[in-house]
Motif scaffolding. Structure first.
Motif, PDB file in Angstrom:
ATOM      1  N   SER A  12       0.827  -1.209   0.000  1.00 56.86           N
ATOM      2  CA  SER A  12       0.000   0.000   0.000  1.00 56.86           C
ATOM      3  C   SER A  12       0.863   1.262   0.000  1.00 56.86           C
ATOM      4  O   SER A  12       0.397   2.336  -0.353  1.00 56.86           O
ATOM      5  N   VAL A  13       2.128   1.117   0.397  1.00 60.00           N
ATOM      6  CA  VAL A  13       3.052   2.254   0.436  1.00 60.00           C
ATOM      7  C   VAL A  13       3.560   2.595  -0.960  1.00 60.00           C
ATOM      8  O   VAL A  13       3.972   3.713  -1.235  1.00 60.00           O
ATOM      9  N   VAL A  14       3.542   1.597  -1.851  1.00 63.37           N
ATOM     10  CA  VAL A  14       4.087   1.773  -3.199  1.00 63.37           C
ATOM     11  C   VAL A  14       2.984   2.279  -4.120  1.00 63.37           C
ATOM     12  O   VAL A  14       1.928   1.663  -4.239  1.00 63.37           O
ATOM     13  N   SER A  15       3.234   3.420  -4.763  1.00 61.25           N
ATOM     14  CA  SER A  15       2.179   3.978  -5.610  1.00 61.25           C
ATOM     15  C   SER A  15       2.413   3.711  -7.099  1.00 61.25           C
ATOM     16  O   SER A  15       1.501   3.851  -7.900  1.00 61.25           O
ATOM     17  N   GLU A  16       3.646   3.330  -7.450  1.00 65.03           N
ATOM     18  CA  GLU A  16       3.934   3.090  -8.868  1.00 65.03           C
ATOM     19  C   GLU A  16       3.966   1.610  -9.208  1.00 65.03           C
ATOM     20  O   GLU A  16       4.366   0.794  -8.388  1.00 65.03           O
ATOM     21  N   GLY A  17       3.568   1.294 -10.431  1.00 65.15           N
ATOM     22  CA  GLY A  17       3.658  -0.077 -10.926  1.00 65.15           C
ATOM     23  C   GLY A  17       2.569  -0.975 -10.376  1.00 65.15           C
ATOM     24  O   GLY A  17       1.799  -0.575  -9.502  1.00 65.15           O
ATOM     25  N   PRO A  18       2.506  -2.201 -10.914  1.00 66.13           N
ATOM     26  CA  PRO A  18       1.460  -3.127 -10.454  1.00 66.13           C
ATOM     27  C   PRO A  18       1.737  -3.608  -9.030  1.00 66.13           C
ATOM     28  O   PRO A  18       2.888  -3.715  -8.616  1.00 66.13           O
ATOM     29  N   ARG A  19       0.681  -3.858  -8.305  1.00 60.02           N
ATOM     30  CA  ARG A  19       0.827  -4.434  -6.965  1.00 60.02           C
ATOM     31  C   ARG A  19       0.573  -5.931  -7.069  1.00 60.02           C
ATOM     32  O   ARG A  19      -0.523  -6.353  -7.414  1.00 60.02           O
ATOM     33  N   GLU A  20       1.601  -6.703  -6.772  1.00 60.42           N
ATOM     34  CA  GLU A  20       1.464  -8.146  -6.910  1.00 60.42           C
ATOM     35  C   GLU A  20       1.615  -8.850  -5.578  1.00 60.42           C
ATOM     36  O   GLU A  20       2.498  -8.534  -4.773  1.00 60.42           O
ATOM     37  N   LEU A  21       0.741  -9.800  -5.367  1.00 57.56           N
ATOM     38  CA  LEU A  21       0.801 -10.652  -4.181  1.00 57.56           C
ATOM     39  C   LEU A  21       0.720 -12.086  -4.668  1.00 57.56           C
ATOM     40  O   LEU A  21      -0.232 -12.463  -5.352  1.00 57.56           O
ATOM     41  N   LEU A  22       1.754 -12.860  -4.371  1.00 59.51           N
ATOM     42  CA  LEU A  22       1.816 -14.232  -4.868  1.00 59.51           C
ATOM     43  C   LEU A  22       1.820 -15.204  -3.696  1.00 59.51           C
ATOM     44  O   LEU A  22       2.642 -15.089  -2.789  1.00 59.51           O
ATOM     45  N   VAL A  23       0.879 -16.134  -3.717  1.00 60.61           N
ATOM     46  CA  VAL A  23       0.848 -17.194  -2.702  1.00 60.61           C
ATOM     47  C   VAL A  23       1.035 -18.523  -3.420  1.00 60.61           C
ATOM     48  O   VAL A  23       0.263 -18.866  -4.307  1.00 60.61           O
ATOM     49  N   LYS A  24       2.097 -19.222  -3.072  1.00 54.50           N
ATOM     50  CA  LYS A  24       2.410 -20.499  -3.720  1.00 54.50           C
ATOM     51  C   LYS A  24       2.388 -21.611  -2.683  1.00 54.50           C
ATOM     52  O   LYS A  24       2.894 -21.442  -1.575  1.00 54.50           O
ATOM     53  N   SER A  25       1.854 -22.748  -3.070  1.00 57.07           N
ATOM     54  CA  SER A  25       1.973 -23.908  -2.183  1.00 57.07           C
ATOM     55  C   SER A  25       2.389 -25.113  -2.997  1.00 57.07           C
ATOM     56  O   SER A  25       2.007 -25.259  -4.160  1.00 57.07           O
ATOM     57  N   GLN A  26       3.210 -25.930  -2.399  1.00 55.26           N
ATOM     58  CA  GLN A  26       3.785 -27.041  -3.135  1.00 55.26           C
ATOM     59  C   GLN A  26       4.014 -28.221  -2.189  1.00 55.26           C
ATOM     60  O   GLN A  26       4.520 -28.040  -1.078  1.00 55.26           O
ATOM     61  N   MET A  27       3.647 -29.409  -2.647  1.00 59.69           N
ATOM     62  CA  MET A  27       3.955 -30.612  -1.862  1.00 59.69           C
ATOM     63  C   MET A  27       5.457 -30.824  -1.885  1.00 59.69           C
ATOM     64  O   MET A  27       6.086 -30.798  -2.942  1.00 59.69           O
ATOM     65  N   GLN A  28       6.034 -31.033  -0.710  1.00 58.66           N
ATOM     66  CA  GLN A  28       7.478 -31.205  -0.609  1.00 58.66           C
ATOM     67  C   GLN A  28       7.840 -32.675  -0.416  1.00 58.66           C
ATOM     68  O   GLN A  28       8.934 -33.104  -0.716  1.00 58.66           O
ATOM     69  N   GLY A  29       6.919 -33.407   0.090  1.00 58.78           N
ATOM     70  CA  GLY A  29       7.111 -34.837   0.369  1.00 58.78           C
ATOM     71  C   GLY A  29       5.863 -35.306   1.066  1.00 58.78           C
ATOM     72  O   GLY A  29       4.923 -34.536   1.210  1.00 58.78           O
ATOM     73  N   PRO A  30       5.847 -36.547   1.516  1.00 69.20           N
ATOM     74  CA  PRO A  30       4.645 -37.045   2.194  1.00 69.20           C
ATOM     75  C   PRO A  30       4.355 -36.229   3.457  1.00 69.20           C
ATOM     76  O   PRO A  30       5.223 -36.107   4.323  1.00 69.20           O
TER      77      PRO A  30
END
Ligand SMILES: Nc1ncnc2c1ncn2[C@@H]1O[C@H](COP(=O)(O)OP(=O)(O)OP(=O)(O)O)[C@@H](O)[C@H]1O
Ligand SMILES: [Mg+2]
Length: 85
Positions: free
Chosen positions: A24-42
């Motif tokens: 919210s502090v950044v006024s220039e450019g796109p605001r991107e929020l990335l949430v990634k989830s990945q299985m690492q093992g059993p």
């Protein structure tokens, strides 16, 4: 290691809110929020949250996981690590 369901939700919510606040502090450019989830093992999952916000000041890096470290006037910075114990 078995995580507590509710506490893990709080961790994720905190990371997302942190990202929104940092963006919210950044006024220039796109605001991107990335949430990634990945299985690492059993029974193991890796969740990553990244954002295009202000970024973390290098001088704060070693304090970041200290409970109650905050740069926000209203911040509590509760010890979220305990959720994974
Ligand atoms: N995505 C982010 N971008 C930039 N700085 C961040 C980000 N996430 C955390 N920080 C920095 O790390 C500090 C600690 O974050 P933490 O979530 O533990 O507490 P807080 O967000 O300040 O308080 P609360 O979570 O109680 O609102 C923040 O005050 C901020 O300076
Ligand atoms: Mg926070």
């Amino acid at each position: 290691m078995i995580g507590d369901r509710v506490q893990l939700q709080q961790v994720l919510l905190n990371l997302i809110i942190n990202a929104i606040e940092a963006s919210s502090v950044v006024s220039e450019g796109p605001r991107e929020l990335l949430v990634k989830s990945q299985m690492q093992g059993p029974g193991e999952v890796v969740v990553a949250v990244s954002d295009s916000g202000v970024g973390i000041d290098g001088k704060n890096l070693d304090q970041l996981f200290n409970p109650f470290f905050t740069t926000k006037p209203e911040g509590l910075a509760w010890d979220y690590r305990s959720a994974a114990r």
